[in-house]
Design a protein around this motif. Structure first.
Motif, PDB file in Angstrom:
ATOM      1  N   ARG A   1     -38.567 -86.729 -21.919  1.00  0.00           N
ATOM      2  CA  ARG A   1     -37.934 -85.944 -22.500  1.00  0.00           C
ATOM      3  C   ARG A   1     -37.078 -86.556 -23.218  1.00  0.00           C
ATOM      4  O   ARG A   1     -36.728 -87.823 -23.240  1.00  0.00           O
ATOM      5  N   LYS A   2     -37.982 -86.935 -24.764  1.00  0.00           N
ATOM      6  CA  LYS A   2     -37.204 -87.500 -25.911  1.00  0.00           C
ATOM      7  C   LYS A   2     -35.822 -87.336 -25.660  1.00  0.00           C
ATOM      8  O   LYS A   2     -35.572 -86.309 -25.250  1.00  0.00           O
ATOM      9  N   HIS A   3     -34.896 -88.470 -26.027  1.00  0.00           N
ATOM     10  CA  HIS A   3     -33.323 -88.203 -26.315  1.00  0.00           C
ATOM     11  C   HIS A   3     -32.413 -88.787 -24.953  1.00  0.00           C
ATOM     12  O   HIS A   3     -31.989 -89.881 -24.913  1.00  0.00           O
ATOM     13  N   ILE A   4     -33.329 -89.186 -24.176  1.00  0.00           N
ATOM     14  CA  ILE A   4     -32.560 -89.247 -22.087  1.00  0.00           C
ATOM     15  C   ILE A   4     -33.432 -90.964 -22.531  1.00  0.00           C
ATOM     16  O   ILE A   4     -34.404 -91.702 -22.384  1.00  0.00           O
ATOM     17  N   VAL A   5     -32.177 -92.339 -22.239  1.00  0.00           N
ATOM     18  CA  VAL A   5     -32.607 -93.167 -22.373  1.00  0.00           C
ATOM     19  C   VAL A   5     -32.065 -94.072 -20.941  1.00  0.00           C
ATOM     20  O   VAL A   5     -32.996 -94.308 -20.594  1.00  0.00           O
ATOM     21  N   LYS A   6     -31.390 -93.826 -20.330  1.00  0.00           N
ATOM     22  CA  LYS A   6     -31.029 -93.735 -18.206  1.00  0.00           C
ATOM     23  C   LYS A   6     -31.038 -92.891 -17.647  1.00  0.00           C
ATOM     24  O   LYS A   6     -30.058 -91.588 -17.986  1.00  0.00           O
ATOM     25  N   VAL A   7     -31.321 -92.435 -16.063  1.00  0.00           N
ATOM     26  CA  VAL A   7     -31.445 -91.845 -15.537  1.00  0.00           C
ATOM     27  C   VAL A   7     -30.976 -92.543 -14.384  1.00  0.00           C
ATOM     28  O   VAL A   7     -32.424 -93.455 -13.120  1.00  0.00           O
ATOM     29  N   ASN A   8     -30.145 -91.667 -13.432  1.00  0.00           N
ATOM     30  CA  ASN A   8     -29.861 -92.701 -11.661  1.00  0.00           C
ATOM     31  C   ASN A   8     -29.341 -91.404 -10.897  1.00  0.00           C
ATOM     32  O   ASN A   8     -28.904 -89.641 -11.392  1.00  0.00           O
ATOM     33  N   CYS A   9     -29.982 -91.259  -9.844  1.00  0.00           N
ATOM     34  CA  CYS A   9     -29.373 -90.298  -8.965  1.00  0.00           C
ATOM     35  C   CYS A   9     -29.921 -90.639  -7.425  1.00  0.00           C
ATOM     36  O   CYS A   9     -29.648 -91.375  -6.909  1.00  0.00           O
ATOM     37  N   LYS A  10     -28.661 -89.506  -7.312  1.00  0.00           N
ATOM     38  CA  LYS A  10     -28.040 -90.076  -6.133  1.00  0.00           C
ATOM     39  C   LYS A  10     -28.168 -89.081  -5.076  1.00  0.00           C
ATOM     40  O   LYS A  10     -27.822 -87.547  -5.687  1.00  0.00           O
ATOM     41  N   THR A  11     -29.176 -88.643  -3.876  1.00  0.00           N
ATOM     42  CA  THR A  11     -28.416 -87.837  -2.735  1.00  0.00           C
ATOM     43  C   THR A  11     -27.374 -87.613  -2.049  1.00  0.00           C
ATOM     44  O   THR A  11     -27.118 -88.386  -1.575  1.00  0.00           O
ATOM     45  N   LEU A  12     -27.205 -86.162  -1.698  1.00  0.00           N
ATOM     46  CA  LEU A  12     -26.365 -86.256  -0.650  1.00  0.00           C
ATOM     47  C   LEU A  12     -26.558 -85.886   1.019  1.00  0.00           C
ATOM     48  O   LEU A  12     -28.074 -85.997   1.288  1.00  0.00           O
ATOM     49  N   LEU A  13     -25.177 -87.040   1.800  1.00  0.00           N
ATOM     50  CA  LEU A  13     -26.229 -87.367   3.204  1.00  0.00           C
ATOM     51  C   LEU A  13     -25.482 -86.304   3.657  1.00  0.00           C
ATOM     52  O   LEU A  13     -25.747 -85.733   4.622  1.00  0.00           O
ATOM     53  N   SER A  14     -23.840 -86.285   3.289  1.00  0.00           N
ATOM     54  CA  SER A  14     -22.974 -85.239   3.959  1.00  0.00           C
ATOM     55  C   SER A  14     -22.407 -84.264   3.439  1.00  0.00           C
ATOM     56  O   SER A  14     -21.660 -85.495   2.356  1.00  0.00           O
ATOM     57  N   ARG A  15     -21.648 -83.719   3.451  1.00  0.00           N
ATOM     58  CA  ARG A  15     -20.352 -82.481   2.876  1.00  0.00           C
ATOM     59  C   ARG A  15     -19.557 -82.997   3.490  1.00  0.00           C
ATOM     60  O   ARG A  15     -19.285 -82.449   5.051  1.00  0.00           O
ATOM     61  N   ILE A  16     -18.439 -83.180   3.006  1.00  0.00           N
ATOM     62  CA  ILE A  16     -16.913 -83.289   3.702  1.00  0.00           C
ATOM     63  C   ILE A  16     -16.225 -82.274   2.840  1.00  0.00           C
ATOM     64  O   ILE A  16     -15.307 -81.646   3.916  1.00  0.00           O
ATOM     65  N   LYS A  17     -16.218 -82.066   2.465  1.00  0.00           N
ATOM     66  CA  LYS A  17     -15.079 -80.871   1.985  1.00  0.00           C
ATOM     67  C   LYS A  17     -16.219 -80.428   1.046  1.00  0.00           C
ATOM     68  O   LYS A  17     -16.162 -81.159   0.034  1.00  0.00           O
ATOM     69  N   ASN A  18     -15.969 -78.769   1.008  1.00  0.00           N
ATOM     70  CA  ASN A  18     -16.537 -77.867  -0.315  1.00  0.00           C
ATOM     71  C   ASN A  18     -15.885 -77.578  -1.035  1.00  0.00           C
ATOM     72  O   ASN A  18     -14.822 -77.288  -0.447  1.00  0.00           O
ATOM     73  N   ARG A  19     -15.809 -77.424  -2.655  1.00  0.00           N
ATOM     74  CA  ARG A  19     -15.073 -76.577  -3.578  1.00  0.00           C
ATOM     75  C   ARG A  19     -15.341 -75.298  -3.514  1.00  0.00           C
ATOM     76  O   ARG A  19     -16.495 -74.732  -3.484  1.00  0.00           O
ATOM     77  N   ARG A  20     -13.687 -74.747  -2.883  1.00  0.00           N
ATOM     78  CA  ARG A  20     -14.364 -73.427  -3.123  1.00  0.00           C
ATOM     79  C   ARG A  20     -12.856 -72.243  -3.858  1.00  0.00           C
ATOM     80  O   ARG A  20     -12.205 -72.507  -3.513  1.00  0.00           O
ATOM     81  N   GLY A  21     -13.988 -71.850  -4.952  1.00  0.00           N
ATOM     82  CA  GLY A  21     -12.607 -71.567  -5.920  1.00  0.00           C
ATOM     83  C   GLY A  21     -12.373 -72.669  -6.841  1.00  0.00           C
ATOM     84  O   GLY A  21     -12.990 -73.888  -6.874  1.00  0.00           O
ATOM     85  N   GLY A  22     -11.158 -72.327  -7.753  1.00  0.00           N
ATOM     86  CA  GLY A  22     -10.532 -73.723  -7.807  1.00  0.00           C
ATOM     87  C   GLY A  22     -10.568 -72.878  -9.670  1.00  0.00           C
ATOM     88  O   GLY A  22     -11.310 -73.052  -9.938  1.00  0.00           O
ATOM     89  N   PRO A  23      -9.630 -73.916  -9.991  1.00  0.00           N
ATOM     90  CA  PRO A  23     -10.353 -74.211 -11.779  1.00  0.00           C
ATOM     91  C   PRO A  23     -11.781 -74.765 -12.345  1.00  0.00           C
ATOM     92  O   PRO A  23     -12.115 -75.312 -11.299  1.00  0.00           O
ATOM     93  N   ARG A  24     -12.262 -73.653 -12.654  1.00  0.00           N
ATOM     94  CA  ARG A  24     -13.728 -74.379 -13.359  1.00  0.00           C
ATOM     95  C   ARG A  24     -13.234 -75.988 -14.222  1.00  0.00           C
ATOM     96  O   ARG A  24     -12.437 -76.389 -15.287  1.00  0.00           O
ATOM     97  N   ILE A  25     -14.400 -76.407 -14.004  1.00  0.00           N
ATOM     98  CA  ILE A  25     -14.398 -78.365 -14.306  1.00  0.00           C
ATOM     99  C   ILE A  25     -15.509 -78.702 -15.238  1.00  0.00           C
ATOM    100  O   ILE A  25     -16.864 -78.696 -15.245  1.00  0.00           O
TER     101      ILE A  25
END
Length: 148
Positions: free
Chosen positions: A124-148
């Motif tokens: 894609r044009k305009h993309i300079v750099k990509v860094n990717c990390k995959t999830l190993l394990s979920r410790i705490k899930n976000r359930r609701g709360g303020p939209r960030i």
């Protein structure tokens, strides 16, 4: 927003299917009062929508990945809007430096993740750099709360 509104929100964040009657009993107020407070929270834009949380593994999406993508500032909004339309994307944020995106994706497997990256990021044009990390394990899930 009142203390009562905060209590109602917390109950609905924990379980968005709770009835007005259940909430009223827990808080010691009338069902009608709860309904009116929830309607006001919706009207005021505090509650944007009611939704549910799906366990991605139960629907075959086992790879959760987080991308940090550096983008030329002149292309960031167009790139963000286009990538946000992709079905693999669960959330996408323009970060405060105004030249990077933070993207969360869910895919069926590593091959599907790689396909997503090739289709949407690497060429894609305009993309300079990509860094990717995959999830190993979920410790705490976000359930609701303020939209960030």
């Amino acid at each position: 927003m009142t203390d009562l509104d905060q209590k109602i929100l917390q109950i609905l964040i924990d379980d968005g299917r709770r009835s007005f009657a259940d909430i009223a009993r827990e808080l010691g107020i009338s069902r009608v009062h709860v309904r009116d407070r929830v309607q006001k929270l919706i009207t005021d834009g505090v509650i944007e929508k009611f939704t549910l949380i799906v366990n991605p593994e139960k629907i075959g999406s086992t790879v959760s990945a987080f991308f940090d993508v550096e983008v030329d500032p002149q292309g960031i909004e167009a790139v963000a809007e286009d990538i946000a339309r992709q079905p693999e994307v669960r959330s996408l944020y323009i970060m405060s430096d105004m030249s990077s995106l933070h993207i969360h994706t869910l895919t069926q497997d590593s091959k599907a993740l790689e396909d997503f990256a090739h289709r949407n990021l690497f060429s894609r044009k305009h993309i300079v750099k990509v860094n990717c990390k995959t999830l190993l394990s979920r410790i705490k899930n976000r359930r609701g709360g303020p939209r960030i």
